[in-house]
Enzyme design. Structure first.
Site, PDB file in Angstrom:
ATOM      1  N   THR A   1      43.038  20.701  42.180  1.00  0.00           N
ATOM      2  CA  THR A   1      44.159  20.198  42.971  1.00  0.00           C
ATOM      3  C   THR A   1      43.818  18.877  43.634  1.00  0.00           C
ATOM      4  O   THR A   1      44.663  17.972  43.707  1.00  0.00           O
ATOM      5  CB  THR A   1      44.552  21.232  44.040  1.00  0.00           C
ATOM      6  OG1 THR A   1      44.839  22.478  43.399  1.00  0.00           O
ATOM      7  CG2 THR A   1      45.761  20.771  44.835  1.00  0.00           C
TER       8      THR A   1
ATOM      9  N   TYR B   1      34.548  30.401  40.151  1.00  0.00           N
ATOM     10  CA  TYR B   1      35.966  30.170  39.850  1.00  0.00           C
ATOM     11  C   TYR B   1      36.236  30.505  38.392  1.00  0.00           C
ATOM     12  O   TYR B   1      35.686  29.869  37.485  1.00  0.00           O
ATOM     13  CB  TYR B   1      36.278  28.701  40.149  1.00  0.00           C
ATOM     14  CG  TYR B   1      37.705  28.237  39.915  1.00  0.00           C
ATOM     15  CD1 TYR B   1      38.766  29.119  39.786  1.00  0.00           C
ATOM     16  CD2 TYR B   1      37.982  26.867  39.841  1.00  0.00           C
ATOM     17  CE1 TYR B   1      40.059  28.669  39.592  1.00  0.00           C
ATOM     18  CE2 TYR B   1      39.273  26.409  39.649  1.00  0.00           C
ATOM     19  CZ  TYR B   1      40.296  27.309  39.519  1.00  0.00           C
ATOM     20  OH  TYR B   1      41.586  26.850  39.315  1.00  0.00           O
TER      21      TYR B   1
ATOM     22  N   LYS C   1      36.916  33.358  42.835  1.00  0.00           N
ATOM     23  CA  LYS C   1      38.319  32.946  42.766  1.00  0.00           C
ATOM     24  C   LYS C   1      38.811  33.340  41.384  1.00  0.00           C
ATOM     25  O   LYS C   1      38.387  32.774  40.378  1.00  0.00           O
ATOM     26  CB  LYS C   1      38.470  31.444  42.984  1.00  0.00           C
ATOM     27  CG  LYS C   1      39.923  30.960  42.850  1.00  0.00           C
ATOM     28  CD  LYS C   1      40.038  29.453  42.951  1.00  0.00           C
ATOM     29  CE  LYS C   1      41.492  29.009  42.751  1.00  0.00           C
ATOM     30  NZ  LYS C   1      41.632  27.523  42.759  1.00  0.00           N
TER      31      LYS C   1
ATOM     32  N   ILE D   1      43.058  31.301  47.478  1.00  0.00           N
ATOM     33  CA  ILE D   1      42.738  29.871  47.446  1.00  0.00           C
ATOM     34  C   ILE D   1      43.975  29.207  46.878  1.00  0.00           C
ATOM     35  O   ILE D   1      44.277  29.350  45.699  1.00  0.00           O
ATOM     36  CB  ILE D   1      41.477  29.594  46.615  1.00  0.00           C
ATOM     37  CG1 ILE D   1      40.281  30.280  47.283  1.00  0.00           C
ATOM     38  CG2 ILE D   1      41.244  28.094  46.492  1.00  0.00           C
ATOM     39  CD1 ILE D   1      38.968  30.118  46.525  1.00  0.00           C
TER      40      ILE D   1
END
Length: 366
Positions: free
Chosen positions: A108, A194, A222, A261
């Protein structure tokens, strides 16, 4: 001439003679039992930490308790450099609205479009300005283990509280390679792994996570595969954050996730905090789903970049290959803001549609 003569003499010096191994040595080497590459990993062989770094190091337990972590957007100036004034405002708005952590330089935040110098600078800046008020988690992962080690050393050296690590993408490895990759970075400090197969092209299966979970530095995962996988981990005592905003409410309240998240919390941090802290709230979840669907109609962070520009909290500057959503989608966002309430969104300016030709700046060189 003296120098040239000396140089010539050096060239004519006899080549050193080294002893050759005998046949018995060669035989013994061929019969040595092969060991896994994991044996080559030297635990804790990393950059030395100064005493204050050790004293101030955050524990994995402190990361495990976080409910709302925002994958923060990185804004730009018209020449493509970081707009640190706008960035600081964004982080301040997260703190004021109850976010407990930020991911710096993640997908992001467009870490994939940053040099490592930019990356580490932004992590250090965030720590220096906000590290006392919010946990700073630096995305120092890479598909190169060597790069991941080096970036993580630098990230912890500038004070980040935890690291975010993805599995090697594109040049994918084996399951044993995944374990070795994560084992190479886990000794450095608190780590979130992640898993996002839609981007990496490879799932991190539970057997890999269960193996690396033996490290006390694994804060959690995540997870973007879905809530069934989340429940599988939480049932075994592994902390998990949902990586899917559209599933995070159910993940939190029905499947044992610690929190989320989030991308959407860049826009509505207060509502996302309520979703993570306020108990089951299907009506709020339903209210946010149209916004979440709008954000992810194109690959993240295209929708977020467009929305924040329309809200007037960042300049409408895009580092290519990202481009803004088309005008009709920007009109849809205007209507979503009206439905949810402008007061719930970051910033105070009126929401604008913006003009394709006059407002947006697209940069291929910066």
């Amino acid at each position: 001439m003296a120098i040239l003569k000396y140089y010539g003499v050096c060239l004519r010096e006899p080549t050193p003679q080294f002893p050759h191994p005998n046949v018995g040595d060669s035989y013994r080497r061929r019969n040595v039992k092969w060991r896994s590459p994991q044996a080559a990993v030297i635990p804790n062989f990393h950059l030395p930490m100064r005493s204050f770094e050790v004293k101030n190091r955050t524990s994995a337990e402190a990361i495990k308790s976080l409910r709302l972590i925002t994958a923060i957007k990185t804004p730009y100036l018209p020449d493509g450099r970081f707009d640190l004034e706008a960035y600081d405002d964004l982080v301040n708005m997260q703190i004021e609205n109850g976010a407990e952590g930020v991911i710096v330089g993640g997908t992001t935040g467009e870490g994939q479009l940053m040099s490592w110098d930019e990356h580490i600078m932004l992590i250090g800046h965030t720590v220096n300005c906000f590290g006392g008020s919010i946990k700073v988690i630096g995305n120092t992962g890479s598909n190169s283990t060597r790069e991941a080690i080096h970036a993580t050393e630098q990230g912890f050296a500038v004070g980040m509280h935890a690291a975010l690590h993805i599995n090697p993408y594109y040049g994918k490895t084996s399951m044993e390679g995944l374990v070795s990759h994560f084992d190479s970075v886990l000794p450095m400090g608190p780590t979130i792994i992640y898993n996002v197969p839609s981007r990496t092209g490879q799932d991190i299966p539970p057997r890999v996570i269960n193996k690396v979970a033996q490290s006390p530095n694994l804060a959690g995962v995540k997870e973007c595969v879905g809530n069934d996988r989340i429940e599988q981990y939480t049932g075994n005592g592994i902390v998990v954050w949902s990586g899917n905003d559209d599933q995070c409410h159910d993940a939190r309240w029905s499947h044992g996730a610690t929190g989320v998240i989030s991308v959407t919390s860049n826009l509505v941090p207060g509502l996302m905090r309520e979703l993570m802290f306020g108990g089951k709230n299907p009506s709020l979840n339903a209210k946010l789903l149209p916004l979440i669907d709008w954000l992810f109609q194109e690959p993240n962070p295209i929708g977020l970049n467009t929305a924040l520009a329309q809200l007037g909290v960042v300049r409408p500057v895009f580092r290519l290959p990202y481009v803004p959503l088309p005008r009709e989608k920007r009109v849809e966002f205007l209507n979503l803001v009206k439905e949810i309430g402008r007061e719930n969104f970051v910033g105070e300016k009126d929401v604008l549609v913006l003009d394709d030709d006059d407002d947006f700046i697209l940069l291929g060189r910066y």
